[in-house]
Design an enzyme around this catalytic site. Structure first.
Site, mmCIF file in Angstrom:
data_model
loop_
_atom_site.group_PDB
_atom_site.id
_atom_site.type_symbol
_atom_site.label_atom_id
_atom_site.label_comp_id
_atom_site.label_asym_id
_atom_site.label_seq_id
_atom_site.Cartn_x
_atom_site.Cartn_y
_atom_site.Cartn_z
ATOM 1 N N HIS A 127 1.402 13.576 -2.338
ATOM 2 C CA HIS A 127 2.077 14.778 -1.849
ATOM 3 C C HIS A 127 3.476 14.928 -2.452
ATOM 4 O O HIS A 127 3.913 16.034 -2.744
ATOM 5 C CB HIS A 127 2.105 14.801 -0.318
ATOM 6 C CG HIS A 127 0.770 15.186 0.254
ATOM 7 N ND1 HIS A 127 -0.149 14.257 0.689
ATOM 8 C CD2 HIS A 127 0.182 16.385 0.393
ATOM 9 C CE1 HIS A 127 -1.242 14.884 1.087
ATOM 10 N NE2 HIS A 127 -1.071 16.167 0.924
ATOM 11 N N HIS A 186 -6.334 0.230 -0.418
ATOM 12 C CA HIS A 186 -4.921 -0.035 -0.160
ATOM 13 C C HIS A 186 -4.560 0.230 1.298
ATOM 14 O O HIS A 186 -4.039 -0.625 1.989
ATOM 15 C CB HIS A 186 -4.030 0.812 -1.080
ATOM 16 C CG HIS A 186 -2.612 0.355 -1.070
ATOM 17 N ND1 HIS A 186 -1.747 0.680 -0.050
ATOM 18 C CD2 HIS A 186 -1.917 -0.433 -1.927
ATOM 19 C CE1 HIS A 186 -0.578 0.102 -0.299
ATOM 20 N NE2 HIS A 186 -0.657 -0.576 -1.428
ATOM 21 N N GLU A 216 -3.220 -2.251 4.053
ATOM 22 C CA GLU A 216 -2.144 -1.743 4.910
ATOM 23 C C GLU A 216 -2.575 -0.704 5.927
ATOM 24 O O GLU A 216 -1.740 -0.095 6.583
ATOM 25 C CB GLU A 216 -1.032 -1.148 4.020
ATOM 26 C CG GLU A 216 -0.283 -2.209 3.254
ATOM 27 C CD GLU A 216 0.709 -1.625 2.243
ATOM 28 O OE1 GLU A 216 1.068 -0.443 2.371
ATOM 29 O OE2 GLU A 216 1.099 -2.365 1.334
ATOM 30 N N HIS A 248 -2.139 -6.595 -5.544
ATOM 31 C CA HIS A 248 -2.918 -6.719 -4.304
ATOM 32 C C HIS A 248 -4.221 -7.490 -4.533
ATOM 33 O O HIS A 248 -4.631 -8.288 -3.694
ATOM 34 C CB HIS A 248 -3.239 -5.338 -3.728
ATOM 35 C CG HIS A 248 -2.048 -4.677 -3.098
ATOM 36 N ND1 HIS A 248 -1.350 -5.245 -2.063
ATOM 37 C CD2 HIS A 248 -1.444 -3.496 -3.355
ATOM 38 C CE1 HIS A 248 -0.358 -4.443 -1.703
ATOM 39 N NE2 HIS A 248 -0.386 -3.370 -2.482
HETATM 40 CO CO CO Z 1 0.780 -1.723 -2.172
#
Ligand code: CO
Length: 301
Positions: A127, A186, A216, A248
């Site tokens: 965004h 993610h 997350e 990650h």
């Molecule tokens: Co991250």
């Protein structure tokens, strides 16, 4: 046994998410001015970025395929992550933010720019890119037209397509029935996090032993781990559902630290096989972004 107790709930969530995205993205966003002397449309590829060298091959694959699809276009990159940009700067590598990359294109006289978000979902970063890059189309003497195309997962169809690609191309052939596939998304605090739950619902429909957890967001890894235990899974293939197999994947998913997914599964008696490949290493996935890019390019005509 599977995800059935939540099925209806998730189906509704998926529909609501699609509706919400649909409202925001009904058409490709474009803004513009009257035409002036023109260079061909430039393409700006925008990703979170990575400082992991081995993950770069995913970006190289994207660039190769984008250039092949649009041979006349100038192709540039921008990283949304300031941390990654700073880190690379110390190694002598200069990467632009989306705003800097747009300013350079504007300065060089490009009048049309297609911005392709290489993110998975339309989250906070997408965004921000959408709002900021479009502003360049409103500046006096600036870029005439900016079209921002959408990230990977934006509809029922794209979720199914991506999962099918993962199931057929990314999951190792040696996987046996009864062994799980755990995709690591993610996840985010942004409302579009709900896409991962929708993806989980679809994964389960496709294959009862295919799961989607996030680092997350939701579904959490703990939720997925509990399901694996309940379903008496003994072996799981761990696959990053991310553009690149970066930090990650290396640490949260496959690291040796006690809190990595691999370590936590081992503690629960589940053997895991990490698949260290980013989704952008697979042509079928890259071509999904290119499809979105084609829509943006058509809006620039
Ligand atoms: Co991250």
């Amino acid at each position: 046994m599977r995800y059935i107790p939540r099925r209806t709930q998730l189906a509704m969530l998926a529909i609501l998410t699609m509706l919400a995205i649909g409202l925001q993205t009904e058409t490709i966003w474009a803004s513009g001015h009257a035409a002036k002397e023109e260079k061909g449309p430039a393409i700006l590829l925008v990703t979170f970025g990575t400082s992991v060298e081995s993950a770069q091959k995913a970006f190289a694959n994207i660039e190769k395929r984008v250039k092949a699809a649009f041979p006349k276009s100038e192709v540039r990159w921008a990283y949304t992550s300031k941390i990654i940009r700073k880190k690379l700067e110390k190694e002598g590598k200069q990467l632009d933010s989306p705003e800097m990359a747009m300013a350079k294109l504007m300065d060089e006289g490009y009048t049309k720019v297609a911005v392709q978000s290489l993110h998975m979902i339309p989250g906070a970063e997408f965004h921000e890119v959408n709002v900021n890059t479009r502003l360049f189309g409103q500046m006096s003497g600036g870029v005439d037209k900016v079209a921002v195309s959408l990230p990977l997962l934006i509809s029922d169809e794209t979720m199914e397509k991506a999962l099918k690609e993962v199931a057929t191309k990314v999951v190792p052939k040696e996987r046996k029935a009864g062994e799980a596939v755990v995709l690591m998304g993610h996840g985010t605090h942004h409302p579009s996090d709900a896409i991962y739950s929708a993806l989980m619902y679809k994964a389960q429909k496709m294959d009862a032993n295919m799961y989607v957890g996030t680092v997350e967001g939701s579904p959490s890894f703990d939720e997925i781990k509990d399901m694996l235990i309940k379903n008496k899974i003994k072996k799981a293939y761990l696959i990053p559902f991310m553009t690149v197999a970066g930090d990650h994947a290396m640490n949260d998913m496959a690291g040796d630290e006690p809190d990595s997914w691999k370590s936590q599964l081992a503690k629960a008696g589940i053997e895991s096989v990490p698949v260290m490949k980013g989704l952008a290493e697979f042509d079928g996935i890259v071509d999904m972004w290119i499809e979105q890019l084609k829509v943006a390019m058509a809006h620039l005509k």
